[in-house]
Design an enzyme around this catalytic site. Structure first.
Site, short mmCIF file in Angstrom:
data_model
loop_
_atom_site.label_atom_id
_atom_site.label_comp_id
_atom_site.label_asym_id
_atom_site.label_seq_id
_atom_site.Cartn_x
_atom_site.Cartn_y
_atom_site.Cartn_z
CG HIS A 120 -4.48 148.71 53.43
ND1 HIS A 120 -4.65 147.49 54.04
CD2 HIS A 120 -3.15 148.83 53.25
CE1 HIS A 120 -3.47 146.92 54.23
NE2 HIS A 120 -2.54 147.72 53.75
CE1 TYR A 129 -1.62 144.27 56.09
CE2 TYR A 129 -1.36 144.56 58.45
CZ TYR A 129 -1.15 145.00 57.16
OH TYR A 129 -0.47 146.17 56.96
#
Length: 312
Positions: free
Chosen positions: A112, A56
């Site tokens: 992830h 991110y």
């Protein structure tokens, strides 16, 4: 009759015994100063659960907001995630995340995606990127590595004190079964963070995770521009009947289903709205359950991990 809204304070338990607030702030696609302001707003409004990830590129802003909020670190549940280019070195990656966050530990560290991206294709030494091959496809490596090897390394991390728990994200039932049955597996993932919303309810996956003691976390719980849930006639009708906003309806549906919900917003009013819930009637709850049955399921997040089958 108008519904009675209240701030969600419900806590769920991980298989480690740790407590995790059921509603947290998601920070995907929250850039730089937006992420800082969103996290600061959330913590001042009473949120005690913040979700971020290395990819991110906002961990530094998230960490600064945590520091500036004045809320004691031990009162905040913080999650970050291992990016796919670092599956071979999760402790190194976690150290880098902690440095960016300015924290000594995180409460939960997730893989992830189950697919590894080959770091040999990285350009400009940018480890937090999506390396591609000459043909433009993602540099997915299924020859030299697999997520079971990654998990064997990750499951040692809680012993270091750098994370209190480890888990996975975007894992299907089949991938979870392979992980749990693997010879080197010593630890059941504490959580599996996946896309869930009324157009992708994931009933089977939720039930499987619950049967294994894995807490489910929902990202994109309100859908997105590709799944405009907040304009669904069923949602609008329930909102009108209860004199609440459509977002209240969808978040309340998630909460009643019993897993962690991670709505993302950088809008201060929406951040506050997303923590307010009410109890849906059985009729309304079932009406929302039926949306995907009538309209078909729709996945918002579906990157191409070919030749690896992420969602099967």
């Amino acid at each position: 009759m108008p519904a009675t809204l209240h701030d969600s304070t419900k806590i769920l338990s991980l298989n480690t015994g740790a407590q995790i607030p059921q509603i947290g702030l998601g920070t995907w696609q929250s850039k730089e100063n937006d992420a800082y302001k969103a996290v600061l707003t959330a913590l001042k409004d009473g949120y005690r659960h913040i979700d971020t990830a290395a990819i991110y590129r906002n961990e530094d802003q998230v960490g600064q907001a945590i520091k500036d909020s004045g809320v004691p670190r031990e009162e905040i549940f913080v999650t970050t995630k291992l990016w796919c280019t670092q599956h071979h070195e999760p402790e190194v990656a976690l150290d880098q995340s902690l440095k960016r966050l300015g924290l000594d530990y995180v409460d939960l560290y997730l893989m992830h995606w189950p697919a590894r991206l080959d770091p040999a294709y990285i350009k400009n030494e940018d480890i937090l990127s999506v390396p591609t091959k000459k043909d433009g496809s993602r540099a997915v490596d299924i020859t030299n590595w697999n997520f079971i090897k990654t998990w064997e390394l990750m499951q040692e991390l809680p012993k270091t004190g750098k994370t209190k728990a480890v888990g996975v994200s975007n894992f299907s039932i089949n991938n979870l079964k392979d992980l749990l049955a693997s010879q080197g597996n010593k630890l059941t993932p504490a959580a599996n963070q996946v896309e869930i919303h009324p157009l992708l309810p994931q009933d089977e996956l939720i039930n499987f995770c619950k049967s294994k003691g894995i807490v489910v976390e929902a990202y994109s719980p309100l859908g997105s521009t590709d799944a405009p849930l907040l304009k669904e006639p069923v949602i609008l009708e329930i909102a009108k009947k209860n004199n609440v906003q459509p977002g209240h309806v969808v978040i309340s549906w998630h909460v009643q289903r019993g897993y962690v919900v991670l709505p993302k917003s950088v809008n201060p009013d929406r951040i506050k709205t997303n923590r307010k819930i009410f109890t849906l009637s059985t009729e309304d709850f079932e009406a929302i359950n039926n949306i995907s049955k009538e309209k078909g399921e729709k996945r918002v997040v579906h990157p191409n991990w070919s030749p690896f089958e992420v969602f099967k």
